[in-house]
Design a protein around this motif. Structure first.
Motif, PDB file in Angstrom:
ATOM      1  N   GLU A 145      -3.252  30.596 -20.021  1.00 33.20           N
ATOM      2  CA  GLU A 145      -3.186  29.642 -21.140  1.00 33.20           C
ATOM      3  C   GLU A 145      -3.228  28.210 -20.607  1.00 33.20           C
ATOM      4  N   ILE A 146      -2.533  27.979 -19.494  1.00 28.33           N
ATOM      5  CA  ILE A 146      -2.563  26.650 -18.860  1.00 28.33           C
ATOM      6  C   ILE A 146      -3.972  26.337 -18.386  1.00 28.33           C
ATOM      7  N   VAL A 147      -4.600  27.300 -17.731  1.00 29.64           N
ATOM      8  CA  VAL A 147      -5.965  27.092 -17.220  1.00 29.64           C
ATOM      9  C   VAL A 147      -6.916  26.741 -18.359  1.00 29.64           C
ATOM     10  N   LYS A 148      -6.823  27.472 -19.468  1.00 23.86           N
ATOM     11  CA  LYS A 148      -7.699  27.200 -20.612  1.00 23.86           C
ATOM     12  C   LYS A 148      -7.467  25.785 -21.144  1.00 23.86           C
ATOM     13  N   ALA A 149      -6.215  25.399 -21.283  1.00 21.05           N
ATOM     14  CA  ALA A 149      -5.900  24.048 -21.760  1.00 21.05           C
ATOM     15  C   ALA A 149      -6.401  22.996 -20.785  1.00 21.05           C
ATOM     16  N   LYS A 151      -8.903  23.217 -18.613  1.00 17.82           N
ATOM     17  CA  LYS A 151     -10.365  23.123 -18.680  1.00 17.82           C
ATOM     18  C   LYS A 151     -10.794  22.334 -19.912  1.00 17.82           C
ATOM     19  N   GLY A 152     -10.072  22.512 -21.002  1.00 12.58           N
ATOM     20  CA  GLY A 152     -10.358  21.754 -22.217  1.00 12.58           C
ATOM     21  C   GLY A 152     -10.150  20.259 -22.044  1.00 12.58           C
ATOM     22  N   TYR A 192     -14.977   8.927 -16.818  1.00 13.06           N
ATOM     23  CA  TYR A 192     -14.909  10.370 -16.973  1.00 13.06           C
ATOM     24  C   TYR A 192     -14.881  10.827 -18.418  1.00 13.06           C
ATOM     25  N   ALA A 193     -13.775  11.266 -18.901  1.00  8.43           N
ATOM     26  CA  ALA A 193     -13.715  11.928 -20.209  1.00  8.43           C
ATOM     27  C   ALA A 193     -13.485  10.931 -21.331  1.00  8.43           C
ATOM     28  N   ASP A 194     -14.027  11.262 -22.477  1.00  9.04           N
ATOM     29  CA  ASP A 194     -13.802  10.448 -23.677  1.00  9.04           C
ATOM     30  C   ASP A 194     -12.373  10.680 -24.175  1.00  9.04           C
ATOM     31  N   GLU A 195     -11.890   9.730 -24.932  1.00  8.49           N
ATOM     32  CA  GLU A 195     -10.562   9.887 -25.538  1.00  8.49           C
ATOM     33  C   GLU A 195     -10.627  10.989 -26.585  1.00  8.49           C
ATOM     34  N   GLU A 196      -9.505  11.646 -26.789  1.00  7.36           N
ATOM     35  CA  GLU A 196      -9.475  12.700 -27.801  1.00  7.36           C
ATOM     36  C   GLU A 196      -8.947  12.166 -29.101  1.00  7.36           C
TER      37      GLU A 196
END
Length: 196
Positions: A145-149, A151-152, A192-196
């Protein structure tokens, strides 16, 4: 006669290309490890001393997200000095313990503030690395569950690696290889990543 000469030339060129490729992919990285800093990469670009701001932010978001799902995550390591990396590398080789890394100092994304390691806190307070533990009782592995979160949130998981599975490891490489990082290239804070 002319056709045989062309075949011989093409065969020789092929073997020459193979030898060059082997030198580039296997010998040069090994030589880089043995030579002093500055020969293959810049001396004037200091190593970071903490996590990259995006990695720090995503780490905090990960902790909050999984705690909201009833998972007790523990971040066991973030930025790691070259000296600490070398000590970990010696573990299971020239010092006691089990091998935990194949990366020497300067060869880990931890050294550039781009990786974190995690574990779980058992209900009795122990820190565990049990990938099947289901502390929140939902019938699924807390670890996965941690890994999935993670990666998200843009992390890469060491458990997906082909050669050496590093199950507690999460990193953001920003498209940079260790070789590029050793040569002084650094990710920008906002690339890197966009804000959520």
């Amino acid at each position: 006669m002319e056709g045989k000469l062309e075949v011989r030339i093409l065969t020789n060129l092929f073997f020459f290309a193979v030898v060059v490729a082997l030198v580039v992919f296997f010998l040069v990285p090994q030589v880089e490890k043995e030579l002093p800093q500055g020969v293959f990469y810049k001396e004037d670009v200091p190593l970071p001393t903490n996590l990259h701001p995006t990695v720090e932010k995503r780490k905090d978001q990960l902790v909050e997200k999984v705690k909201g799902a009833g998972i007790n995550i523990v971040i066991t390591e973030g930025h790691r000095s070259v000296e600490r990396q070398d000590k970990l590398y010696e573990q299971g080789r020239s010092s006691n313990g089990q091998i935990v890394t194949h990366a020497r100092g300067g060869e880990s994304y931890h050294n550039y503030g781009l990786a974190i390691d995690f574990a779980l806190e058992h209900e009795d307070g122990r820190i565990i690395w049990d990938t099947e533990y289901d502390g929140n009782g939902n019938g699924r592995s807390d670890w996965l569950e941690i890994v999935k979160a993670a990666k998200g949130l843009g992390f890469e998981w060491g458990g997906d690696w082909e050669n050496f599975k590093d199950y507690p490891h999460l990193q953001m490489d920003f498209g940079l290889s260790i070789r590029e990082l050793k040569r002084g290239k650094r990710p920008e804070v906002d690339e890197y990543a966009d804000e959520e």
